[in-house]
Write an enzyme that holds these catalytic residues in place. Structure first.
Site, short mmCIF file in Angstrom:
data_model
loop_
_atom_site.label_atom_id
_atom_site.label_comp_id
_atom_site.label_asym_id
_atom_site.label_seq_id
_atom_site.Cartn_x
_atom_site.Cartn_y
_atom_site.Cartn_z
N GLY A 211 0.79 -1.18 -0.15
CA GLY A 211 0.00 -0.09 0.13
C GLY A 211 0.94 1.28 -0.14
N GLY B 281 3.47 -3.64 -4.17
CA GLY B 281 3.10 -3.80 -5.61
C GLY B 281 3.43 -2.63 -6.31
N ARG B 282 2.54 -1.53 -6.17
CA ARG B 282 2.75 -0.42 -6.75
C ARG B 282 4.08 0.24 -6.65
NH1 ARG B 282 -1.64 3.11 -7.77
NH2 ARG B 282 -2.66 2.00 -6.25
N ARG C 177 -6.85 3.76 -15.18
CA ARG C 177 -6.55 4.31 -13.89
C ARG C 177 -7.17 5.94 -13.75
NH1 ARG C 177 -2.75 5.74 -11.23
NH2 ARG C 177 -3.75 5.11 -9.44
N CYS D 250 -14.94 5.07 -27.43
CA CYS D 250 -16.30 5.76 -27.56
C CYS D 250 -16.96 5.86 -25.88
CB CYS D 250 -17.02 5.22 -28.53
SG CYS D 250 -16.11 4.86 -30.03
N GLU D 251 -16.27 6.52 -25.03
CA GLU D 251 -16.54 6.58 -23.80
C GLU D 251 -15.91 8.07 -23.17
OE1 GLU D 251 -18.16 4.78 -21.54
OE2 GLU D 251 -18.10 3.09 -22.63
N TYR E 61 -0.71 -1.61 -12.01
CA TYR E 61 -2.22 -1.34 -12.36
C TYR E 61 -2.45 -0.75 -13.63
CZ TYR E 61 -2.06 -2.56 -7.53
OH TYR E 61 -1.72 -3.21 -6.23
C1 PLP Z 1 -3.21 -5.14 -3.86
C2 PLP Z 1 -2.63 -5.51 -2.47
C3 PLP Z 1 -1.30 -5.44 -2.14
C4 PLP Z 1 -0.34 -4.27 -2.95
O1 PLP Z 1 -0.69 -2.93 -2.77
P1 PLP Z 1 0.05 -1.87 -3.39
O2 PLP Z 1 -0.71 -0.75 -2.91
O3 PLP Z 1 0.19 -2.10 -4.83
O4 PLP Z 1 1.40 -1.80 -2.69
C5 PLP Z 1 -0.80 -6.17 -1.15
N1 PLP Z 1 -1.74 -6.91 -0.31
C6 PLP Z 1 -2.92 -7.17 -0.69
C7 PLP Z 1 -3.74 -7.92 0.13
C8 PLP Z 1 -3.47 -6.63 -1.90
O5 PLP Z 1 -4.69 -6.91 -2.13
#
Ligand code: PLP
Length: 423
Positions: free
Chosen positions: A242, A279-280, A316, A347-348, A376
């Protein structure tokens, strides 16, 4: 090298590592995603270094970008994987991420997915509900396997991020309410073939402040103590992912070191293995979406820059009102600027990347780069309007490689089947 160093201008051209995007665009049809191997690697190493003080497993959240080249890059650095589907488990295993570094998250794990994960002996299930716990116990018993489990706790904290990516409020579908947690651990202890291993939390995505993490970790620490005193042995704390990234210059985002230090301060005394699921923050700023200006259209009140990339390639902005910097690939220092609505071909009305955005004046056929599209982006693409999803390429110093081709129109169209009664 951070992502600002991987993406830079040289001789008025946007480079990724040692390669000019313009040179690639001569060989690949736009739009295409372009990732820097170096930026991904450096982002991952930053996590490894920041969390070195505690026993930590970094489980890359595969859903942010699940391309096999990216997973393989991270696997070679020692990454584990946070997966949310059978498909993602298969991807992680295919990239040689060992099963004992895979954690399985998600609210709707099906019997088929659970069975596969058990047979592979994954590191743990992050369970989100009581029926899921019962299902896992039943399947594990039938297979004569032990399921190592954590429960995803919903700590009811406000992550102060976009509503669509907030997951840790009481009203969200995710996790077990924290005040019900001790009951479900008690229940788990009574069920066969379940090994209670940890506590898990993930409060949302693109967090730009440290405070929500602090509140969540404090609640987790308190819960771990309570569970240990209830007689359970909690050996793993999964703090989720996150951490946000800079989508705009000068945005203030907590540093990975600050985030890791917080985890250390609040959790080290519990002597647990830490799992972190970024992730991000691993891939987001390591990729751009390169697109060509199809037309510059002068409306009554606005000028539109119409790109050959659309919401089907990168959703996004339409889905999360996300801001993405958009820059011209050729950067002439004395170029004038103009204000455009930057839109795609779909077309949106929602197919808009930016409204009233001031950027360097563009002509038809100019290339632009939409920044911070590594997370994403490609994974959320579709073929809406029968626009085939963008090619993906990866750059590593002076080499580059197509890491995902567009399907052909034939392949794509022939995937549809005509019922016999129409033949
Ligand atoms: C999406 C997700 C992540 C990764 O979140 P990021 O914001 O991309 O770091 C980690 N754990 C769970 C359970 C998720 O659903």
């Amino acid at each position: 090298m951070n992502s600002n160093q991987a993406f830079y201008y040289r001789n008025e051209q946007l480079f990724v590592e040692d390669i000019a995007i313009n040179d690639i665009a001569k060989q690949i049809t736009t739009p295409f995603y372009c990732y820097s191997s170096r930026a991904i690697t450096d982002n991952f190493i930053q996590y490894q270094q920041a969390f070195a003080k505690q026993d930590t497993l970094i489980c890359y959240a595969v859903k942010a970008n699940s391309n096999q080249a990216i997973l393989t890059t991270l696997a070679k650095l020692g990454a584990g994987a946070d997966v949310v589907s059978l498909g993602e488990i298969k991807r992680a295993l295919t990239a040689n991420i060992p099963a004992n570094k895979i954690v399985f998250s998600g609210v709707a794990k099906t019997a088929e997915e659970i069975e596969f994960a058990l047979k592979q002996n994954i590191f743990q299930f992050n369970i989100e509900s009581e029926p899921e716990l019962e299902q896992i116990s039943t399947i594990a018993t039938r297979l004569n396997k032990i399921a190592a489990v954590s429960f995803r706790i919903n700590p009811d904290v406000n992550a102060n991020t976009h509503a669509k990516i907030t997951t840790g409020k009481a009203e969200n579908k995710f996790g077990i309410p924290i005040d019900k947690a001790r009951n479900i651990y008690k229940k788990a202890a009574s069920l066969p073939n379940i090994k209670i291993q940890g506590v898990d939390v993930h409060i949302g995505s693109q967090l730009t402040e440290i405070t929500p993490f602090k509140e969540a970790f404090a609640k987790v620490a308190e819960l771990v103590n309570a569970l240990n005193s209830d007689g359970h042995t909690i050996s793993v704390i999964d703090i989720g992912g996150g951490l946000g990234i800079e989508y705009q210059a000068n945005e203030s985002i907590p540093k990975v070191t600050e985030y890791a230090e917080l985890a250390y301060q609040q959790l080290a005394s519990l002597k647990c293995k830490i799992i972190v699921e970024p992730g991000r923050s691993i891939v987001g700023n390591a990729g751009v979406l390169v697109s060509k200006v199809v037309y510059v259209k002068k409306g009554e009140q606005r000028q539109f820059l119409i790109l050959d990339a659309g919401m089907n390639d990168m959703i996004r902005p339409s889905m999360y009102d996300a801001y993405h910097d958009i820059i011209r690939v050729k950067n002439s220092p004395n170029s004038s600027e103009q204000t455009y609505d930057i839109v795609g071909p779909v077309c949106e009305t929602g197919d808009t990347f930016a409204k009233a955005r001031k950027i360097a004046t563009c002509q038809q056929d100019d290339l632009v780069a939409i920044k911070s599209c590594g997370a994403y982006g490609a994974v959320m693409s579709s073929a809406y309007n029968t626009r085939l999803p963008a090619t993906e390429i990866m750059i590593n110093q002076n080499q580059w490689c197509v890491i995902k081709d567009r399907p052909s129109y034939e392949e794509y169209i022939n995937a549809d089947k005509i019922p016999a009664w129409l033949e």
